[in-house]
Design a protein around this motif. Structure first.
Motif, mmCIF file in Angstrom:
data_model
loop_
_atom_site.group_PDB
_atom_site.id
_atom_site.type_symbol
_atom_site.label_atom_id
_atom_site.label_comp_id
_atom_site.label_asym_id
_atom_site.label_seq_id
_atom_site.Cartn_x
_atom_site.Cartn_y
_atom_site.Cartn_z
ATOM 1 N N TYR A 1 -23.634 17.809 8.214
ATOM 2 C CA TYR A 1 -24.769 16.920 8.469
ATOM 3 C C TYR A 1 -24.695 16.354 9.886
ATOM 4 C CZ TYR A 1 -28.096 13.114 8.284
ATOM 5 O OH TYR A 1 -29.140 12.271 8.573
ATOM 6 N N GLN A 2 -23.480 16.031 10.330
ATOM 7 C CA GLN A 2 -23.335 15.503 11.687
ATOM 8 C C GLN A 2 -23.737 16.533 12.732
ATOM 9 O OE1 GLN A 2 -19.764 13.427 12.667
ATOM 10 N NE2 GLN A 2 -19.698 12.279 10.750
ATOM 11 N N LEU A 3 -23.469 17.811 12.454
ATOM 12 C CA LEU A 3 -23.841 18.859 13.405
ATOM 13 C C LEU A 3 -25.325 19.185 13.353
ATOM 14 C CD1 LEU A 3 -20.995 21.553 13.190
ATOM 15 C CD2 LEU A 3 -21.410 19.940 15.043
ATOM 16 N N LEU A 4 -25.901 19.253 12.145
ATOM 17 C CA LEU A 4 -27.241 19.789 11.972
ATOM 18 C C LEU A 4 -28.309 18.720 11.749
ATOM 19 C CD1 LEU A 4 -26.249 22.788 9.677
ATOM 20 C CD2 LEU A 4 -26.769 22.874 12.119
ATOM 21 N N GLY A 5 -27.915 17.553 11.246
ATOM 22 C CA GLY A 5 -28.872 16.481 11.034
ATOM 23 C C GLY A 5 -29.907 16.755 9.960
ATOM 24 N N GLU B 1 -20.871 29.831 13.774
ATOM 25 C CA GLU B 1 -21.705 28.975 14.613
ATOM 26 C C GLU B 1 -21.505 27.488 14.295
ATOM 27 O OE1 GLU B 1 -23.790 29.699 10.845
ATOM 28 O OE2 GLU B 1 -22.749 30.995 12.272
ATOM 29 N N LEU B 2 -20.943 27.192 13.132
ATOM 30 C CA LEU B 2 -20.596 25.813 12.774
ATOM 31 C C LEU B 2 -19.096 25.572 12.906
ATOM 32 C CD1 LEU B 2 -22.821 25.361 9.577
ATOM 33 C CD2 LEU B 2 -23.298 24.562 11.885
ATOM 34 N N ALA B 3 -18.303 26.577 12.573
ATOM 35 C CA ALA B 3 -16.850 26.412 12.555
ATOM 36 C C ALA B 3 -16.284 26.152 13.943
ATOM 37 C CB ALA B 3 -16.184 27.648 11.945
ATOM 38 N N TYR B 4 -16.782 26.854 14.952
ATOM 39 C CA TYR B 4 -16.182 26.710 16.285
ATOM 40 C C TYR B 4 -16.559 25.404 16.981
ATOM 41 C CZ TYR B 4 -14.081 31.239 15.729
ATOM 42 O OH TYR B 4 -13.311 32.276 15.261
ATOM 43 N N PRO B 5 -17.792 24.911 16.856
ATOM 44 C CA PRO B 5 -18.050 23.561 17.365
ATOM 45 C C PRO B 5 -17.191 22.490 16.686
ATOM 46 C CG PRO B 5 -20.113 24.721 17.069
ATOM 47 C CD PRO B 5 -19.042 25.595 16.487
ATOM 48 N N LEU B 6 -16.950 22.641 15.386
ATOM 49 C CA LEU B 6 -16.077 21.686 14.704
ATOM 50 C C LEU B 6 -14.645 21.793 15.210
ATOM 51 C CD1 LEU B 6 -17.423 21.948 11.036
ATOM 52 C CD2 LEU B 6 -17.556 19.953 12.542
ATOM 53 N N ARG B 7 -14.184 23.019 15.464
ATOM 54 C CA ARG B 7 -12.840 23.207 16.030
ATOM 55 C C ARG B 7 -12.714 22.528 17.389
ATOM 56 N NH1 ARG B 7 -11.600 28.774 18.851
ATOM 57 N NH2 ARG B 7 -13.030 27.676 20.270
#
Length: 408
Positions: free
Chosen positions: A38-42, A355-361
């Motif tokens: 949710y924090q990434l995609l809103g 596309e979500l995993a690497y920004p979180l990393r």
């Protein structure tokens, strides 16, 4: 939350469990604030509350769509929402039920199905080890995306040969012996130094998490039963005092064998016993500290510690590694911000949702690097491999650091 199950789910085990979980939810939204996706995609549907509504709609008879499937796929199952929830909603169990039902009703594209099938068949396979060795031998030639999943080879070191009256079972795991063999041998050496013998049952294999969370739940249960069979002679006879897990992702799964197999008349009682005996390796630290104190040459420099979600949210174990390693002289610290958030590894998630995993990393590494560490430590092979792919700072299991300090 008021729920009216569709006839096809009324009276079923999944329906009863899902309804009980849904009724605990008061849709307060506290979970949304701590949800990484949710924090990434809103998007409300990419947070726990939105996914709960989607699962509720399916259980009430609304036909799921490809969009429903994608929103559920994007969930890391980090269970941060469970830690935040004031009502005790067991979201992890609910999303397992929801994903299974949606996958039965929504066909996946052929390419996506092929990738998921390959992961669930290859990772627990005996062929994974030789494949990993081959990949490591040509690692320098691999494309960046594949190279990130193939760690540089590291020696395992010697396995202790002494026997002790105190014995614990240890699960070798499916990918860990190939990707980071030193974790298991370091565990055995540290326990040996404290007068505890680590025993591995050769017939025990993958904990079942890979298949189970890729919606091959029947295949996951088969692996769980096989592990119970492999461990049971030692457990039943009282030869071991605990089943120790040094990969928190495996640990949270084995701790839930009792729940997952609760409706299996042949294995329910055995599974409950196995779950009750399971301990994360960090839970032994209070015993290890007095046995090892004075024999550990802790390294200079800061160790930045990333507590895996499967440890802090799945198993509800917090601060044990930090407090006890500090007592042994380590300067171990957690990030000042977002130490509760997922690093993006989440089992096979980093392969399926890059596309979500690497920004979180990268977000996680940004916080850890603010500590200017000489090393980064964690407690799960997936987190370790994922974090290492984004930094030159060595990322190790904390037991490896303790083993090296003990040897020094």
């Amino acid at each position: 939350m008021q729920t009216e199950l569709a006839p096809e789910f009324q009276g079923t085990a999944d329906g009863r469990e899902a309804e009980a979980i849904l009724r605990k939810c008061v849709h307060c939204g506290f979970c949304t604030a701590t949800c990484p996706t949710y924090q990434l995609l809103g998007d409300e549907l990419d947070g726990p509350r939105g996914r709960i509504y989607l699962i509720k709609q399916v259980l009430e008879g609304k036909a799921p769509t490809r969009s429903t499937q994608l929103h559920l796929d994007r969930c890391l199952t980090c269970r941060n929402c469970e830690t935040t929830c004031p009502s005790g909603v067991q979201y992890g169990h609910l999303v397992d039920i929801g994903r299974k039902i949606v996958d039965q009703k929504v066909p996946r594209p052929m390419g996506e199905s092929a990738v998921r099938w390959t992961l669930k068949e290859a990772l627990p396979s005996p062929l994974f080890g030789p494949a990993m060795k081959l990949g490591q031998s040509v690692r320098g030639l691999l494309p960046a995306a594949l190279k990130a999943k193939v760690p540089a080879p590291r020696p395992a070191g010697a396995w202790p040969t002494r026997t002790h009256e105190r014995k614990v079972l240890m699960l070798a795991g499916c990918v860990q012996p190939s990707m980071a063999p030193n974790i298991n041998s370091a565990t055995a050496r540290v326990l040996d130094a404290a007068g505890i013998q680590a025993v591995v049952a050769p017939a025990a294999g993958c904990c079942g998490a890979v298949r189970f969370h890729l919606n091959d739940q029947d295949g996951g249960r088969m692996q769980m039963r096989a592990n119970i069979d492999a461990w049971w002679p030692l457990v039943e006879g009282g030869a071991v005092e605990a089943i120790v897990m040094n990969a928190s992702g495996c640990g949270v799964t084995v701790r839930e064998y009792g729940h997952i197999l609760k409706d299996d008349p042949a294995y329910a009682a055995k599974a409950e016993r196995i779950s009750a005996l399971t301990r994360d390796l960090s839970e032994l630290l209070p015993e290890l500290v007095p046995a090892l104190k004075g024999r550990v040459a802790a390294p200079a420099g800061v160790v930045a510690y990333h507590p895996p979600c499967t440890l802090q949210h799945g198993q509800k174990l917090r601060n044990g590694v930090e407090v006890n390693l500090r007592a042994l002289g380590f300067d171990i610290r957690v990030a000042a911000s977002e130490s509760h958030l997922c690093c993006g590894s989440a089992g096979t998630y980093s392969v399926l949702q890059p596309e979500l995993a690497y920004p979180l990393r990268d977000r996680k590494l940004g916080h850890l690097n603010q500590l200017q560490p000489s090393a980064i430590a964690s407690a799960n092979i997936g987190c370790i491999t994922h974090l290492q792919s984004g930094t030159q700072t060595p990322v190790r299991h904390w037991i490896e650091l303790l083993d090296a300090a003990l040897a020094a």
